[in-house]
Enzyme design. Structure first.
Site, short mmCIF file in Angstrom:
data_model
loop_
_atom_site.label_atom_id
_atom_site.label_comp_id
_atom_site.label_asym_id
_atom_site.label_seq_id
_atom_site.Cartn_x
_atom_site.Cartn_y
_atom_site.Cartn_z
N LYS A 1 -1.25 16.59 -6.63
CA LYS A 1 -0.42 15.40 -6.50
C LYS A 1 0.99 15.79 -6.90
CE LYS A 1 -1.15 10.85 -5.81
NZ LYS A 1 -2.10 10.16 -4.95
N GLY B 1 -1.61 -7.05 -6.74
CA GLY B 1 -0.74 -6.14 -6.00
C GLY B 1 -0.87 -6.36 -4.51
P1 NAD Z 1 2.68 -0.23 -3.00
O1 NAD Z 1 3.77 0.30 -3.82
O2 NAD Z 1 2.92 -0.49 -1.55
O3 NAD Z 1 2.12 -1.58 -3.62
C1 NAD Z 1 1.93 -1.79 -4.97
C2 NAD Z 1 2.17 -3.26 -5.21
O4 NAD Z 1 1.81 -3.58 -6.56
C3 NAD Z 1 3.64 -3.66 -5.05
O5 NAD Z 1 3.74 -4.80 -4.19
C4 NAD Z 1 4.09 -3.97 -6.47
O6 NAD Z 1 5.08 -4.97 -6.53
C5 NAD Z 1 2.79 -4.45 -7.09
N1 NAD Z 1 2.76 -4.40 -8.56
C6 NAD Z 1 3.30 -3.47 -9.39
N2 NAD Z 1 3.06 -3.80 -10.67
C7 NAD Z 1 2.36 -4.97 -10.63
C8 NAD Z 1 1.80 -5.80 -11.63
N3 NAD Z 1 1.94 -5.53 -12.93
N4 NAD Z 1 1.12 -6.92 -11.24
C9 NAD Z 1 0.99 -7.22 -9.93
N5 NAD Z 1 1.50 -6.46 -8.94
C10 NAD Z 1 2.17 -5.35 -9.30
O7 NAD Z 1 1.44 0.77 -3.18
P2 NAD Z 1 0.15 0.90 -2.27
O8 NAD Z 1 0.33 2.00 -1.32
O9 NAD Z 1 -0.27 -0.44 -1.78
O10 NAD Z 1 -0.92 1.43 -3.35
C11 NAD Z 1 -1.48 0.54 -4.30
C12 NAD Z 1 -2.40 1.34 -5.25
O11 NAD Z 1 -3.43 1.97 -4.49
C13 NAD Z 1 -1.70 2.45 -6.03
O12 NAD Z 1 -2.32 2.59 -7.28
C14 NAD Z 1 -1.97 3.68 -5.18
O13 NAD Z 1 -1.92 4.87 -5.96
C15 NAD Z 1 -3.37 3.38 -4.72
N6 NAD Z 1 -3.73 4.09 -3.51
C16 NAD Z 1 -3.00 3.91 -2.38
C17 NAD Z 1 -3.35 4.59 -1.21
C18 NAD Z 1 -2.61 4.39 0.07
O14 NAD Z 1 -3.10 4.82 1.12
N7 NAD Z 1 -1.45 3.73 0.06
C19 NAD Z 1 -4.46 5.45 -1.23
C20 NAD Z 1 -5.20 5.59 -2.41
C21 NAD Z 1 -4.82 4.91 -3.54
#
Ligand code: NAD
Length: 370
Positions: free
Chosen positions: A82, A180
């Protein structure tokens, strides 16, 4: 203050941790490779305004280790790695920054392959792709944004957990609390809504909440109140360590199934969930959809064409993997998180010593990188 690396509590035998700095673009980045026994380390790049270098190091080490388990559990010939960029994705993005990041990635000669993560968009990865071929999930005929596939995998996994814990064949009528509403959370909320689930949502961004309320009929709660919401399922799709001493006693849900990485603040919180009768779908298993999907870039790059349908069938397999984990946890009387770790470790811990690092110039290309 000295920041420990080898003695860092999250170090966990990492093969390599590298610090990349480019004064001109302002790049400050860390790439961590946890384990490459099964293949090159594929893992996203997270851009985040960390308050300290120690916080960034802790995050990249935890995320990188998680990728080893995720790839092994998904049955992929990939290792775990990562990267993080210490900067604010809302203020600090520039082509020069991502070119410098691409150059940093390229120096690994294919041992690390970069993709999207929190704060990084497909366009950013495409700029990196100008400097290195070791990217996955870029556009231009590649798999593209992995988030919809991640959401689809979480949806299928959530259904498997609901079947197991609540004996329900569908999510219709279930109350799901989604924390989120970013790339994954918003897409997951859409799938759940289509299937008749009632949504309770929270995000720190007001617009994201408003859109879910008006478009999906969701009920909004304040970010801190999501843990107390009356719900059947809690779907954490924001940041990590949200399952902890404070939050676990507050949950009313019987199932935790969401996309966030590193949801357990500590390993023992898997036992705490079990003790409360909450079925936890281990994060790195249920959120592997994006990884499984972008690993399909392999087929395209080898000239066979990126087969989206086949990639999604493999993503749907997450439900079978979870069913296997739930059965093993039950049989051995252990938490689902511990059962997943045991299965993954059986797959990536092998007695052979890791291959010596080749120089960038002489490193063989992973078979699927064009
Ligand atoms: P993103 O940044 O698009 O979305 C994250 C969201 O969470 C944002 O809208 C943000 O405002 C919100 N957020 C942050 N802190 C918060 C809180 N305290 N309370 C409520 N909401 C809050 O990220 P994403 O791509 O949607 O990923 C979300 C999670 O899933 C992350 O942990 C990421 O590591 C994990 N993940 C994502 C993927 C992927 O394909 N995008 C794959 C595996 C894991």
């Amino acid at each position: 203050m000295t920041v420990p690396v080898f003695s860092h509590p999250e170090f966990d035998g990492h093969e390599e941790v590298a610090f990349g700095h480019d004064p001109e673009s302002g790049l400050k980045s860390i790439i961590a490779i946890h384990n490459s026994a099964r293949g090159p380390a594929l893992g996203g790049c997270r851009m985040w305004p960390y308050e300290s270098e120690e916080e960034a190091l802790t995050d990249v080490l935890r995320l990188s280790r998680g990728m080893t388990y995720k790839a092994a559990m998904a049955g992929l010939d990939l290792g775990g790695g990562k990267s993080v960029i210490i900067a604010d994705p809302k203020a600090d993005k520039s082509p020069a920054l991502f070119r410098a990041m691409g150059h940093f990635v390229d120096g690994f000669g294919g041992r690390y392959i970069v993709a999207e993560d929190v704060g990084i968009a497909v366009e950013d990865v495409e700029i990196m792709a100008g400097e290195t071929r070791y990217v996955a999930g870029a556009g231009n005929g590649g798999a593209g944004d992995p988030s919809p596939a991640t959401a689809y995998g979480v949806f299928m996994g959530l259904r498997a957990a609901v079947r197991k814990r609540l004996d329900r064949k569908s999510v219709a009528g279930l109350r799901v609390a989604v924390q989120g509403l970013g790339h994954v959370g918003r897409e997951l909320a859409g799938l759940l809504s289509q299937q008749g689930a009632e949504l309770i949502v929270a995000d720190i961004h007001y617009q994201a909440v408003e859109a879910a309320v008006s478009e999906l009929g969701a009920r909004a709660v304040a970010p801190e109140a999501i843990y107390d919401a009356e719900a059947d399922v809690f779907a954490p799709c924001a940041l990590g360590a949200i399952l902890n001493n404070d939050t676990i006693p507050r949950l009313t849900a019987k199932v935790v199934a969401g996309s966030a990485n590193n949801q357990l603040a500590e390993g023992r919180h898997g036992d705490a969930l079990k003790a409360r009768g909450i079925l936890y779908a281990p994060d790195y298993v249920i959120n592997a959809g994006g990884l499984i999907y972008v690993s399909g870039d392999a087929r395209k790059r080898n000239g066979a064409g990126f087969d989206q349908e086949a990639a999604l069938v493999r993503v749907a397999g997450i439900q079978d993997t979870l069913t296997e984990i739930f059965a093993r946890a039950e049989a051995e009387g252990i938490a689902t998180s511990a059962a997943a770790d045991r299965i993954a470790e059986e797959r990536f811990k092998k007695p052979a010593a890791p291959a010596p690092r080749a120089s960038a110039a002489s490193a063989p290309s992973p078979s699927w990188v064009s």
